[in-house]
Design a protein around this motif. Structure first.
Motif, PDB file in Angstrom:
ATOM      1  N   ALA A  16       0.824  -1.205   0.000  1.00  0.00           N
ATOM      2  CA  ALA A  16       0.000   0.000   0.000  1.00  0.00           C
ATOM      3  C   ALA A  16       0.861   1.259   0.000  1.00  0.00           C
ATOM      4  O   ALA A  16       0.549   2.231  -0.657  1.00  0.00           O
ATOM      5  N   GLY A  17       1.957   1.240   0.716  1.00  0.00           N
ATOM      6  CA  GLY A  17       2.763   2.444   0.861  1.00  0.00           C
ATOM      7  C   GLY A  17       3.916   2.495  -0.113  1.00  0.00           C
ATOM      8  O   GLY A  17       3.917   1.815  -1.131  1.00  0.00           O
ATOM      9  N   GLU A  18       4.895   3.284   0.229  1.00  0.00           N
ATOM     10  CA  GLU A  18       6.026   3.476  -0.667  1.00  0.00           C
ATOM     11  C   GLU A  18       7.256   2.695  -0.237  1.00  0.00           C
ATOM     12  O   GLU A  18       8.325   2.828  -0.820  1.00  0.00           O
ATOM     13  N   THR A  19       7.133   1.901   0.796  1.00  0.00           N
ATOM     14  CA  THR A  19       8.273   1.102   1.223  1.00  0.00           C
ATOM     15  C   THR A  19       7.852  -0.364   1.339  1.00  0.00           C
ATOM     16  O   THR A  19       6.674  -0.681   1.406  1.00  0.00           O
ATOM     17  N   VAL A  20       8.861  -1.214   1.340  1.00  0.00           N
ATOM     18  CA  VAL A  20       8.638  -2.641   1.533  1.00  0.00           C
ATOM     19  C   VAL A  20       8.785  -2.939   3.023  1.00  0.00           C
ATOM     20  O   VAL A  20       9.819  -2.617   3.617  1.00  0.00           O
TER      21      VAL A  20
END
Lengths: 138, 109
Positions: A16-20
């Motif tokens: 969902a976000g910009e990081t794993v």
């Protein structure tokens, strides 16, 4: 018979976000350290808020990924990644990994040596196994 | 290794599956898109249909177990069945190369 590669899975895992998330990295590490799979290639693809798609190579990724050994960097083609990115929403990131099934290498070699032929290969998602098992139990 | 400007793994595997008439042709959105693109490229029945991808042997398609690349359970069974029938007709000579390419494009479209 010499087999250069074992069959491999190309996984595109969206978040969902910009990081794993860290836990995903931890479990990937554990799988790699077990020797059952080998990481051939790894990169990420992000879709910016304005819709533009960008490939992120291992070197620019989160430092937590920077120390992974990626022996065949570039084997995953741009086509593979850009097509997968069509399924991303703006602001989403996907981790792209090419995982070689090391355990299957000798099996692959044996099948070839014996003149065997792979007639079908289907990857059954875990959720489908659960579903079928539940349905059969009813 | 160069990531850009060469056939992708999924597209190469999909093309190989179409040519071989095997059943792992279409699974997942990405494979479907790449296969449609390939079919579209093949469609014009002119002199120089792009040759099959001899240049890039696909590690995934050439090797056995355990998995096709995409985990998605797409609804591609009808398309695959159609492609297999077309491939058989083509192999038997009932369809010309051009007819096969056009029919395949229609099936994938």
């Amino acid at each position: 018979m010499d087999v250069r590669h074992a069959p491999s899975d190309l996984l595109v895992i969206g978040f969902a976000g910009e990081t794993v998330p860290q836990s995903v990295r931890d479990h990937l590490d554990a799988a790699l350290q077990s020797g059952v799979v080998r990481l051939l290639d790894l990169l990420a693809v992000t879709r910016d808020a304005d819709g533009a798609v960008r490939l992120v190579e291992r070197e620019e990724l989160d430092p937590r990924f920077g120390d992974l050994d990626v022996p065949e960097q570039g084997l995953v083609g741009e086509d593979d990644v850009m097509d997968a990115a069509e399924d991303l929403d703006p602001g989403q990131t996907a981790l792209v990994v090419l995982l070689e099934h090391v355990w299957a290498r000798e099996l692959t070699a044996a099948v070839r040596t014996e003149g065997g032929e792979l007639l079908a290969a289907h990857r059954i998602p875990a959720a489908v196994l659960d579903e079928v098992e539940d349905a059969a139990a009813d | 290794m160069r990531r850009v400007g060469r056939p992708g793994l999924i597209g190469t595997a999909a093309r190989t599956a179409v040519i071989a008439g095997t059943a792992q042709a279409v699974s997942g959105n990405v494979a479907r898109r790449q296969q449609q693109r390939y079919a579209a490229q093949q469609a014009p029945p002119q002199e120089a249909a792009p040759p099959p991808p001899a240049a890039a042997p696909p590690p995934a398609a050439a090797a056995p177990p355990p998995a096709a690349a995409a985990p998605a359970a797409g609804g591609g069974n009808d398309v695959v069945a159609t492609l297999e029938r077309l491939a058989a007709l083509h192999a038997s000579g009932a369809l010309t190369d051009a007819e096969f390419a056009a029919a395949k494009a229609a099936a994938l479209g």
